[in-house]
Design an enzyme around this catalytic site. Sequence first.
Site, mmCIF file in Angstrom:
data_model
loop_
_atom_site.group_PDB
_atom_site.id
_atom_site.type_symbol
_atom_site.label_atom_id
_atom_site.label_comp_id
_atom_site.label_asym_id
_atom_site.label_seq_id
_atom_site.Cartn_x
_atom_site.Cartn_y
_atom_site.Cartn_z
ATOM 1 N N LYS A 84 -24.298 -56.194 -34.341
ATOM 2 C CA LYS A 84 -24.340 -57.652 -34.471
ATOM 3 C C LYS A 84 -25.676 -58.205 -34.937
ATOM 4 C CE LYS A 84 -21.474 -58.815 -30.457
ATOM 5 N NZ LYS A 84 -21.964 -59.205 -29.112
ATOM 6 N N ARG A 104 -35.373 -37.191 -20.572
ATOM 7 C CA ARG A 104 -36.372 -38.082 -19.966
ATOM 8 C C ARG A 104 -37.279 -37.360 -18.977
ATOM 9 N NH1 ARG A 104 -32.876 -43.688 -19.584
ATOM 10 N NH2 ARG A 104 -33.681 -44.464 -21.560
ATOM 11 N N GLY A 156 -31.223 -47.489 -28.946
ATOM 12 C CA GLY A 156 -30.464 -46.486 -28.212
ATOM 13 C C GLY A 156 -29.428 -45.766 -29.059
ATOM 14 N N GLY A 173 -33.716 -50.647 -25.046
ATOM 15 C CA GLY A 173 -34.062 -52.060 -24.927
ATOM 16 C C GLY A 173 -35.544 -52.315 -25.135
HETATM 17 P P1 ADP Z 1 -29.018 -49.687 -31.434
HETATM 18 O O1 ADP Z 1 -28.548 -49.297 -30.060
HETATM 19 O O2 ADP Z 1 -29.560 -48.524 -32.197
HETATM 20 O O3 ADP Z 1 -29.952 -50.862 -31.399
HETATM 21 P P2 ADP Z 1 -26.656 -51.295 -31.864
HETATM 22 O O4 ADP Z 1 -26.361 -51.244 -30.410
HETATM 23 O O5 ADP Z 1 -27.106 -52.583 -32.424
HETATM 24 O O6 ADP Z 1 -27.707 -50.147 -32.252
HETATM 25 O O7 ADP Z 1 -25.365 -50.904 -32.706
HETATM 26 C C1 ADP Z 1 -24.684 -49.700 -32.576
HETATM 27 C C2 ADP Z 1 -23.225 -49.848 -32.861
HETATM 28 O O8 ADP Z 1 -22.983 -50.508 -34.090
HETATM 29 C C3 ADP Z 1 -22.552 -48.504 -32.967
HETATM 30 O O9 ADP Z 1 -21.727 -48.304 -31.856
HETATM 31 C C4 ADP Z 1 -21.746 -48.599 -34.275
HETATM 32 O O10 ADP Z 1 -20.429 -48.110 -34.161
HETATM 33 C C5 ADP Z 1 -21.728 -50.080 -34.550
HETATM 34 N N1 ADP Z 1 -21.498 -50.380 -35.979
HETATM 35 C C6 ADP Z 1 -22.181 -49.920 -37.038
HETATM 36 N N2 ADP Z 1 -21.632 -50.348 -38.194
HETATM 37 C C7 ADP Z 1 -20.561 -51.094 -37.861
HETATM 38 C C8 ADP Z 1 -19.571 -51.791 -38.616
HETATM 39 N N3 ADP Z 1 -19.591 -51.806 -39.945
HETATM 40 N N4 ADP Z 1 -18.605 -52.447 -37.929
HETATM 41 C C9 ADP Z 1 -18.597 -52.435 -36.589
HETATM 42 N N5 ADP Z 1 -19.486 -51.796 -35.815
HETATM 43 C C10 ADP Z 1 -20.473 -51.126 -36.444
HETATM 44 MG MG MG Z 2 -27.104 -50.210 -28.722
#
Ligand code: ADP
Ligand code: MG
Length: 398
Positions: free
Chosen positions: A203, A36, A355, A378
Site C-alpha cells: 500500500k 535474531r 520485513g 517496523g
Molecule cells: P515490507 O514488509 O517489506 O515493508 P510490505 O509489507 O509493504 O513490505 O508489502 C509486502 C506485501 O506486498 C507482500 O505480501 C506482497 O504480496 C504484497 N504485494 C506486492 N505487490 C503486490 C501487488 N501487485 N498487489 C497486491 N499485493 C502486492
Molecule cells: Mg510488511
Amino acid sequence: MAKKTVRDIELKGKKVLVRVDFNVPLKNGEISDENRIVEALPTIRYIQEQGGRAIVFSHLGRVKDESDKEKSSLSVVAKRLSELLKTPVTFIPETRGKALEEAIKAMSDGDVLMFENTRFEDLNGKKESKNDPELGRYWASLGDVFVNDAFGTAHRDAASNVGIASNIEHTVAGFLLEKEINFIGGTLEHPERPFVAILGGAKVSDKIEVIENLLKIADKVLIGGGMAFTFFKAMGKEIGKSLLEDDKVALAQSLLERAGGKIELGEDVLTGKAFSSDTEVNVRSIDQIPSDELGLDIGPKTIDIFKSYIKNAKTVVWNGPLGVFEFDAFAEGTKQVALAIAELKPHATTIIGGGDSAAAVIQLGLSQGFSHISTGGGASLEYLEGKILPGIQCVDDK
Ligand code: ADP
Ligand code: MG
C-alpha cells in the site's frame, strides 16, 4: 550523529545491562528462526571477553494476560543462547525481585545471565511498553552500564531501552545496532551517487513518508508492487481490479508532480484474473490493463528499465517486494531486481529494509548479494522515513 559503542567504554568487572531483540518466531514451543539470537552473539561475546558480566534481556511477542505468559517465556531462548555461546546462561524467570538481584550479585566476570520477557511487565499497566519511569529506574539500578543492541524495537520508547538509558550514566550501542546505524543512517546522510531507491509492497498509505523522504535524497525512485497502481490511476490509466487506494490518488498525483521525473513506474505488469497462485498470467502494457484483471508483478519491460538504473547505482535502498512474491508466478520481478542488485557487490552499498522485502530475498536465497539486510521491519521503515528513533537517540553521542 556518531554514537558510542561497546568499544568506547570500560566493561571489565562491570554489570552490563544488554537489551537485545530476541523476539524470535516460535512454533509449538520451538524456535523456528534463530537469526535474531545469532545476530546478538558478537556483542555478548565481546562483553564476556572484556570481562564484563552480561545481564541480557528482551521482549518476546505480546503479553496481554496471564495466559500469554507460558507461551512467551524466554526460557527456551536462554537455552539456545547458551548452546550458541557455548557458555552457561543463568536464566531467571522473573523481571524483577530478590531472586534476580541475588543472581546478579553472584555473577563473576565473563558470566551471562538472562531474565524473563520484559513484556511480562505489561500485565502490570503496560509498564514496559509505556516506559513507566519506576520500571526504567529499577532495571537501571541492576547494572553499571547499558548496552542497547535491540534495533527491532528502536522505534518505540520502552522502559527497557529509553527508560534505562535515562537512569544510567553510560548508554552505548551494541554491534548490531551500530551496524544498522552505519548502514541505514550513514547511507541516508551521505549516499554515494547515483542513489537508487526501490519501493514496493502493498500500500501507498504504509509508505507515504518513506516515499517523501527518499524522494528528497535519492536520484531515482523506482516504484513497483501494489502501490504502483494508485500512481497509475493518478496518471489517468485504467488499472482493472488492481490494488487501489482511492483516497491516495490525489497524493500520488502530487508526488508525481513534485518528483519532477525522479519516479519511474515502468511500462508493463503481470496480471491475473484472480489473486491466486494458479491464475493464468498475462503480460500487459500499463495502458492496456483489462477491466477484469489485476496487476500482481512488474512486467519484463519494467524489469529491464529498473535494471538499467540499478546497473549504474552506487547506493541502492530497497523497501517492499515488487510483486506478490508469495506466489511463484509473481515472484520474478522481485527476483530479477534482487539479482541485478547482487551484481553490484562489492562496488555499491545495497540495503534492504522492511520485513517482507527481507523475507522475500531470504526466501529467494539471495541474501548474500546485499551489503545489509536490516533486522528490524517496523524500525527500518521508520528509519527510512527519516524519523529519529528513540532507541538510537538514547545512546550517548561520541
Ligand atoms: P515490507 O514488509 O517489506 O515493508 P510490505 O509489507 O509493504 O513490505 O508489502 C509486502 C506485501 O506486498 C507482500 O505480501 C506482497 O504480496 C504484497 N504485494 C506486492 N505487490 C503486490 C501487488 N501487485 N498487489 C497486491 N499485493 C502486492
Ligand atoms: Mg510488511
